[in-house]
Design a protein around this motif. Structure first.
Motif, PDB file in Angstrom:
ATOM      1  N   SER A 146      10.019  26.992  73.217  1.00 49.58           N
ATOM      2  CA  SER A 146      11.101  26.228  73.818  1.00 49.58           C
ATOM      3  C   SER A 146      10.705  25.842  75.242  1.00 49.58           C
ATOM      4  N   GLY A 147      11.148  24.665  75.650  1.00 49.98           N
ATOM      5  CA  GLY A 147      10.759  24.163  76.962  1.00 49.98           C
ATOM      6  C   GLY A 147       9.472  23.371  76.938  1.00 49.98           C
ATOM      7  N   GLN A 148       8.714  23.510  75.845  1.00 49.30           N
ATOM      8  CA  GLN A 148       7.462  22.769  75.702  1.00 49.30           C
ATOM      9  C   GLN A 148       7.472  21.862  74.475  1.00 49.30           C
ATOM     10  N   ALA A 168       9.927  20.337  71.130  1.00 54.59           N
ATOM     11  CA  ALA A 168      11.284  20.168  70.593  1.00 54.59           C
ATOM     12  C   ALA A 168      11.515  21.208  69.506  1.00 54.59           C
ATOM     13  N   HIS A 169      12.642  21.872  69.574  1.00 56.41           N
ATOM     14  CA  HIS A 169      13.010  22.918  68.611  1.00 56.41           C
ATOM     15  C   HIS A 169      12.041  24.107  68.653  1.00 56.41           C
ATOM     16  N   GLY A 170      11.364  24.285  69.782  1.00 57.58           N
ATOM     17  CA  GLY A 170      10.472  25.427  69.923  1.00 57.58           C
ATOM     18  C   GLY A 170      11.248  26.732  70.006  1.00 57.58           C
ATOM     19  N   SER A 171      10.536  27.823  69.832  1.00 51.48           N
ATOM     20  CA  SER A 171      11.138  29.153  69.735  1.00 51.48           C
ATOM     21  C   SER A 171      11.362  29.779  71.112  1.00 51.48           C
ATOM     22  N   HIS A 172      12.564  30.321  71.319  1.00 50.54           N
ATOM     23  CA  HIS A 172      12.844  31.062  72.553  1.00 50.54           C
ATOM     24  C   HIS A 172      12.116  32.403  72.575  1.00 50.54           C
ATOM     25  N   SER A 197      20.600  31.871  80.982  1.00 53.07           N
ATOM     26  CA  SER A 197      20.126  32.992  80.173  1.00 53.07           C
ATOM     27  C   SER A 197      18.608  32.975  80.060  1.00 53.07           C
ATOM     28  N   ILE A 198      18.030  31.788  79.908  1.00 53.35           N
ATOM     29  CA  ILE A 198      16.572  31.678  79.871  1.00 53.35           C
ATOM     30  C   ILE A 198      15.971  32.167  81.177  1.00 53.35           C
TER      31      ILE A 198
END
Length: 229
Positions: free
Chosen positions: A16-18, A20-24, A204-205
């Motif tokens: 996530s953050g890199q 789309a729909h990436g894993s937190h 939260s991130i």
């Protein structure tokens, strides 16, 4: 040198953050490794992505083979246990286990449960002797290992004393069996609010990544103290 076993179990690829729909959870475990490498670049890191390549689930043949004494095992039994043996070897070699484990329907992904079932092994990671009576089990994993579970949740309030803490079976599902086999130095961090996608998720991130940074320093200091001068 410290050996780290880095496990990801999310069905999502990418961070996530890199992407789309990436894993937190992958984002947090990658952050842990990035921060650790920056300070100790020569440490060994073993990576296992059970999210994309899950271990085979335990079967009746697996149980039969595992509870057969090693000297009595037939070739098919050794074949059935080969993957489990490799996973246990990785675990035993590691000083620090960093696991990205998202919440799926209040528990860990099936892929992660398959890993747990393969490494909780009679004769390898726990002992069993019926003659001992009501407590016939004991841990076999020795040393000063640490484990960090880095999770992600769509809702919020799953931490201890939170509004839905009673529904959270992720950390307990991972940490309880690891404690059972002897890994008692345990830490957690998690991202929440994913399904809301608002400022609370962003906060939260940020909070989770700050916790990860603190955990890197804390665990690194502990393991540095264990390395002979």
């Amino acid at each position: 040198m410290t050996n780290i076993l880095h496990i990801d179990s999310s069905a999502r690829s990418g961070l996530s953050g890199q992407q789309a729909h990436g894993s937190h959870s992958r984002r947090l475990s990658a952050k842990f490794i990035e921060l650790w490498r920056a300070k100790r670049p020569n440490d060994e890191i073993i990576y296992r992505d059970v999210g994309s390549t899950p271990p085979a689930p335990v079967t009746g043949q697996w149980v039969h083979a595992a509870f057969t004494k090693p000297e009595d095992r037939e070739d098919w039994m050794r074949d059935v246990l080969a993957e489990s043996d490799a996973l246990v070897d990785e675990l035993l070699r590691a000083d620090v286990i960093v696991a990205g484990v998202p919440m799926y329907n209040f528990g860990m992904p099936a892929q992660m449960k398959a890993w747990i079932d393969n490494i909780v092994r009679v004769g390898r990671t726990f002992g069993f002797d019926r003659s001992l009576g009501d407590v016939p089990y004991w841990p076999l994993v020795t040393g000063n290992k640490s484990v960090v579970v880095l999770s992600a949740r769509g809702d919020f309030g799953y931490d201890p004393n939170g509004r839905v803490a009673h529904l959270n079976h992720v950390e307990g599902g991972v940490l309880s069996p690891l404690h059972y086999i002897g890994i008692t130095d345990q830490y957690t961090a998690a991202i929440e609010y994913d399904e809301f996608g608002d400022d609370r998720l962003n906060q939260s991130i940020q909070d989770a990544e700050e916790t990860v940074s603190e955990l890197v320093d804390k665990i690194m200091a502990k393991h540095n103290a264990l390395i002979p001068a």
